[in-house]
Write an enzyme that holds these catalytic residues in place. Structure first.
Site, short mmCIF file in Angstrom:
data_model
loop_
_atom_site.label_atom_id
_atom_site.label_comp_id
_atom_site.label_asym_id
_atom_site.label_seq_id
_atom_site.Cartn_x
_atom_site.Cartn_y
_atom_site.Cartn_z
N ASP A 163 37.83 34.64 45.47
CA ASP A 163 39.13 34.69 46.15
C ASP A 163 39.45 33.30 46.68
OD1 ASP A 163 40.86 37.24 47.70
OD2 ASP A 163 41.18 35.15 48.31
N ILE A 164 40.68 32.85 46.45
CA ILE A 164 41.08 31.48 46.81
C ILE A 164 41.31 31.33 48.33
CG2 ILE A 164 43.61 31.65 46.61
CD1 ILE A 164 41.36 28.96 45.00
N HIS A 223 42.38 45.01 42.05
CA HIS A 223 41.26 44.10 42.32
C HIS A 223 40.40 44.67 43.43
CE1 HIS A 223 44.90 42.79 44.44
NE2 HIS A 223 44.13 42.40 45.46
N HIS A 246 37.86 43.73 46.28
CA HIS A 246 37.35 42.62 47.10
C HIS A 246 35.87 42.88 47.40
CE1 HIS A 246 41.28 40.89 48.57
NE2 HIS A 246 41.71 42.10 48.32
P1 AMP Z 1 45.69 41.97 48.20
O1 AMP Z 1 46.64 42.15 47.04
O2 AMP Z 1 46.34 42.21 49.53
O3 AMP Z 1 44.43 42.78 48.03
O4 AMP Z 1 45.24 40.46 48.24
C1 AMP Z 1 45.26 39.62 47.11
C2 AMP Z 1 44.13 38.63 47.19
O5 AMP Z 1 44.23 37.78 46.06
C3 AMP Z 1 44.14 37.74 48.43
O6 AMP Z 1 42.89 37.83 49.09
C4 AMP Z 1 44.41 36.35 47.85
O7 AMP Z 1 43.73 35.32 48.56
C5 AMP Z 1 43.90 36.48 46.45
N1 AMP Z 1 44.52 35.55 45.50
C6 AMP Z 1 45.84 35.38 45.28
N2 AMP Z 1 46.04 34.45 44.33
C7 AMP Z 1 44.81 34.03 43.94
C8 AMP Z 1 44.34 33.07 42.99
N3 AMP Z 1 45.18 32.35 42.22
N4 AMP Z 1 43.00 32.89 42.84
C9 AMP Z 1 42.14 33.61 43.60
N5 AMP Z 1 42.51 34.53 44.52
C10 AMP Z 1 43.84 34.74 44.69
#
Ligand code: AMP
Length: 130
Positions: free
Chosen positions: A29-30, A93, A95
């Site tokens: 996660d970024i 996704h 986590h």
């Molecule tokens: P959520 O949809 O609320 O579960 O969160 C989306 C997750 O994706 C967040 O923790 C972001 O930090 C992560 N995220 C979004 N864009 C990227 C990316 N390009 N690379 C890695 N992680 C990402």
């Protein structure tokens, strides 16, 4: 339009890759809650986890378990927690979050590794994948 995660799978957007098989993909996660925070996704682009077919759902959990065990082996933490939220990115996704307490599970507390740290964490986790 392809989700940002489909673009990552296709190599159109960079990521710190952890693992991949025919159906699933894992990357850091970024904007992590903790160092080693990893996302596991199905290559099939589906928005909500409850809409996954059962085979993909079970496969995603098995893949997440494999990656989670590697994180536990690589990262100094009490355990790896699992969250599925999906309010930001409409592509399922999981986590996987290294936890030492509740703070890392809240998504309110963030850490900011450097590029070199991200690369080192990813390499370390990759080395523990069985
Ligand atoms: P959520 O949809 O609320 O579960 O969160 C989306 C997750 O994706 C967040 O923790 C972001 O930090 C992560 N995220 C979004 N864009 C990227 C990316 N390009 N690379 C890695 N992680 C990402």
């Amino acid at each position: 339009m392809a989700s940002i995660f489909t673009k990552i799978i296709n190599g159109e957007i960079p990521c710190y890759k952890i693992d991949e098989d025919e159906n699933f993909f894992a990357f850091l996660d970024i904007n992590p809650n903790a160092r080693g925070h990893t996302l596991c996704i199905p290559k099939k682009e589906v928005d909500k986890i409850m809409d996954l077919d059962e085979e993909t759902y079970m496969g995603l959990m098995a893949f997440s378990r494999k990656v989670g065990k590697a994180i536990e082996a690589a990262v100094d933490c009490n355990r790896v927690g699992i969250s599925v939220i999906g309010l930001e990115v409409p592509h399922v996704h999981v986590h996987l979050i290294p936890l030492n307490g509740m703070k890392e599970a809240t998504f309110q507390y963030k850490v900011a590794p450097t590029k070199e740290e991200f690369e080192a964490i990813a390499k370390n986790i990759r080395s523990k994948i069985e």
